[in-house]
Design a protein around this motif. Structure first.
Motif, PDB file in Angstrom:
ATOM      1  N   ARG A  73       3.192   7.958   2.751  1.00 10.57           N
ATOM      2  CA  ARG A  73       2.945   6.787   3.593  1.00 10.57           C
ATOM      3  C   ARG A  73       4.030   6.753   4.667  1.00 10.57           C
ATOM      4  NH1 ARG A  73      -0.743   7.431   0.608  1.00 10.57           N
ATOM      5  NH2 ARG A  73      -1.928   5.846  -0.512  1.00 10.57           N
ATOM      6  N   ILE A  74       3.711   6.160   5.801  1.00  9.41           N
ATOM      7  CA  ILE A  74       4.673   6.022   6.889  1.00  9.41           C
ATOM      8  C   ILE A  74       5.068   4.551   6.994  1.00  9.41           C
ATOM      9  CG2 ILE A  74       5.115   6.392   9.349  1.00  9.41           C
ATOM     10  CD1 ILE A  74       4.570   8.991   7.813  1.00  9.41           C
ATOM     11  N   SER A  75       6.372   4.287   6.975  1.00 11.34           N
ATOM     12  CA  SER A  75       6.853   2.911   7.090  1.00 11.34           C
ATOM     13  C   SER A  75       6.743   2.443   8.541  1.00 11.34           C
ATOM     14  CB  SER A  75       8.309   2.821   6.621  1.00 11.34           C
ATOM     15  OG  SER A  75       9.163   3.466   7.546  1.00 11.34           O
ATOM     16  N   ALA A  76       6.893   1.150   8.754  1.00 12.05           N
ATOM     17  CA  ALA A  76       6.811   0.571  10.101  1.00 12.05           C
ATOM     18  C   ALA A  76       7.870   1.164  11.029  1.00 12.05           C
ATOM     19  CB  ALA A  76       6.948  -0.944  10.023  1.00 12.05           C
ATOM     20  N   ASP A  77       8.999   1.591  10.463  1.00 17.37           N
ATOM     21  CA  ASP A  77      10.066   2.161  11.285  1.00 17.37           C
ATOM     22  C   ASP A  77      10.038   3.693  11.338  1.00 17.37           C
ATOM     23  OD1 ASP A  77      10.920   2.619   8.703  1.00 17.37           O
ATOM     24  OD2 ASP A  77      12.884   1.706   8.954  1.00 17.37           O
ATOM     25  N   GLY A  78       8.934   4.304  10.889  1.00 19.11           N
ATOM     26  CA  GLY A  78       8.746   5.739  11.054  1.00 19.11           C
ATOM     27  C   GLY A  78       9.330   6.627   9.976  1.00 19.11           C
ATOM     28  N   ARG A  79       9.704   6.064   8.841  1.00 19.68           N
ATOM     29  CA  ARG A  79      10.185   6.886   7.723  1.00 19.68           C
ATOM     30  C   ARG A  79       9.004   7.352   6.888  1.00 19.68           C
ATOM     31  NH1 ARG A  79      12.968   3.530   4.238  1.00 19.68           N
ATOM     32  NH2 ARG A  79      11.842   1.879   5.272  1.00 19.68           N
ATOM     33  N   LEU A  80       9.157   8.521   6.263  1.00 20.51           N
ATOM     34  CA  LEU A  80       8.165   9.009   5.317  1.00 20.51           C
ATOM     35  C   LEU A  80       8.519   8.455   3.946  1.00 20.51           C
ATOM     36  CD1 LEU A  80       8.276  11.140   7.687  1.00 20.51           C
ATOM     37  CD2 LEU A  80       7.289  12.714   6.044  1.00 20.51           C
ATOM     38  N   LEU A  81       7.555   7.826   3.301  1.00 19.96           N
ATOM     39  CA  LEU A  81       7.746   7.280   1.958  1.00 19.96           C
ATOM     40  C   LEU A  81       6.927   8.132   1.005  1.00 19.96           C
ATOM     41  CD1 LEU A  81       7.448   3.479   2.798  1.00 19.96           C
ATOM     42  CD2 LEU A  81       9.520   4.894   2.712  1.00 19.96           C
ATOM     43  N   ILE A  82       7.612   8.779   0.067  1.00 19.37           N
ATOM     44  CA  ILE A  82       6.994   9.759  -0.818  1.00 19.37           C
ATOM     45  C   ILE A  82       7.189   9.304  -2.259  1.00 19.37           C
ATOM     46  CG2 ILE A  82       7.014  12.178  -1.536  1.00 19.37           C
ATOM     47  CD1 ILE A  82       8.357  12.761   1.239  1.00 19.37           C
ATOM     48  N   PRO A  83       6.098   9.196  -3.029  1.00 21.54           N
ATOM     49  CA  PRO A  83       6.257   8.792  -4.426  1.00 21.54           C
ATOM     50  C   PRO A  83       6.924   9.885  -5.254  1.00 21.54           C
ATOM     51  CG  PRO A  83       3.971   9.338  -3.979  1.00 21.54           C
ATOM     52  CD  PRO A  83       4.694   9.425  -2.670  1.00 21.54           C
ATOM     53  N   ALA A  84       7.862   9.470  -6.082  1.00 24.91           N
ATOM     54  CA  ALA A  84       8.562  10.407  -6.971  1.00 24.91           C
ATOM     55  C   ALA A  84       8.285  10.013  -8.407  1.00 24.91           C
ATOM     56  CB  ALA A  84      10.064  10.386  -6.690  1.00 24.91           C
ATOM     57  N   GLY A  85       7.604  10.906  -9.126  1.00 28.59           N
ATOM     58  CA  GLY A  85       7.384  10.694 -10.544  1.00 28.59           C
ATOM     59  C   GLY A  85       8.499  11.357 -11.340  1.00 28.59           C
ATOM     60  N   TYR A  86       8.794  12.592 -10.980  1.00 28.38           N
ATOM     61  CA  TYR A  86       9.901  13.328 -11.592  1.00 28.38           C
ATOM     62  C   TYR A  86      10.950  13.541 -10.501  1.00 28.38           C
ATOM     63  CZ  TYR A  86       6.872  13.899 -15.597  1.00 28.38           C
ATOM     64  OH  TYR A  86       6.081  13.660 -16.680  1.00 28.38           O
ATOM     65  N   MET A  87      10.997  14.698  -9.893  1.00 31.06           N
ATOM     66  CA  MET A  87      11.925  15.005  -8.798  1.00 31.06           C
ATOM     67  C   MET A  87      13.388  14.720  -9.154  1.00 31.06           C
ATOM     68  SD  MET A  87      10.081  13.951  -5.243  1.00 31.06           S
ATOM     69  CE  MET A  87       8.381  14.336  -4.879  1.00 31.06           C
ATOM     70  N   HIS A  88      13.774  14.944 -10.400  1.00 28.32           N
ATOM     71  CA  HIS A  88      15.151  14.677 -10.830  1.00 28.32           C
ATOM     72  C   HIS A  88      16.157  15.610 -10.145  1.00 28.32           C
ATOM     73  CE1 HIS A  88      13.796  11.762 -13.756  1.00 28.32           C
ATOM     74  NE2 HIS A  88      12.911  12.640 -14.197  1.00 28.32           N
ATOM     75  N   LYS A  89      15.822  16.884 -10.041  1.00 30.41           N
ATOM     76  CA  LYS A  89      16.707  17.849  -9.360  1.00 30.41           C
ATOM     77  C   LYS A  89      16.809  17.493  -7.875  1.00 30.41           C
ATOM     78  CE  LYS A  89      18.796  21.948  -8.940  1.00 30.41           C
ATOM     79  NZ  LYS A  89      19.999  22.343  -9.609  1.00 30.41           N
TER      80      LYS A  89
END
Length: 123
Positions: free
Chosen positions: A37-53
């Protein structure tokens, strides 16, 4: 600013590669175009389920490289378009950016928020 072509790609099926660099060296993780998803200020918002490393690496060095594309979107030289995004990332576990993604992805444990420094169409 996020180019219209990139927004078009995010509506398609496709794999996203996220590269980080930690004390142990480089690391890559994948997600799906349609998850971002793209925030109103242009950041990428990415869901993290794991991504611990990935989270550990970003705590050490917030710089990330992201590549994504789609064969269904017209590119620079024909069918297929892709982008290279360079930016700074942070993991968010509460607040509006977290809540937005949590409402769409119940498995979410954090939001990976990426502030782009550059967004370059590569093909």
């Amino acid at each position: 600013m996020i180019p219209e072509k990139l927004l078009e790609i995010l509506k398609q099926d496709g794999v996203v590669a996220i590269a980080t660099l930690g004390q142990d060296g480089p690391h890559m993780v994948n997600t799906w175009n349609s998850y971002i998803r793209i925030s109103a200020d242009g950041r990428l918002l990415i869901p993290a389920g794991y991504m611990h490393k990935t989270e550990k690496n970003i705590a050490y060095n917030p710089e990330v490289l992201i590549t994504l594309g789609s064969s269904k979107v017209q590119g620079l030289h024909g069918p297929g378009a892709g982008f290279l995004i360079k930016g700074k990332a942070a993991f968010i576990t509460s607040g509006p950016d977290f809540d937005l993604l949590k409402s769409k992805f119940d498995w979410l444990r954090a939001t990976l928020a990426v502030t782009p420094d550059s967004v370059t169409q590569t093909w």
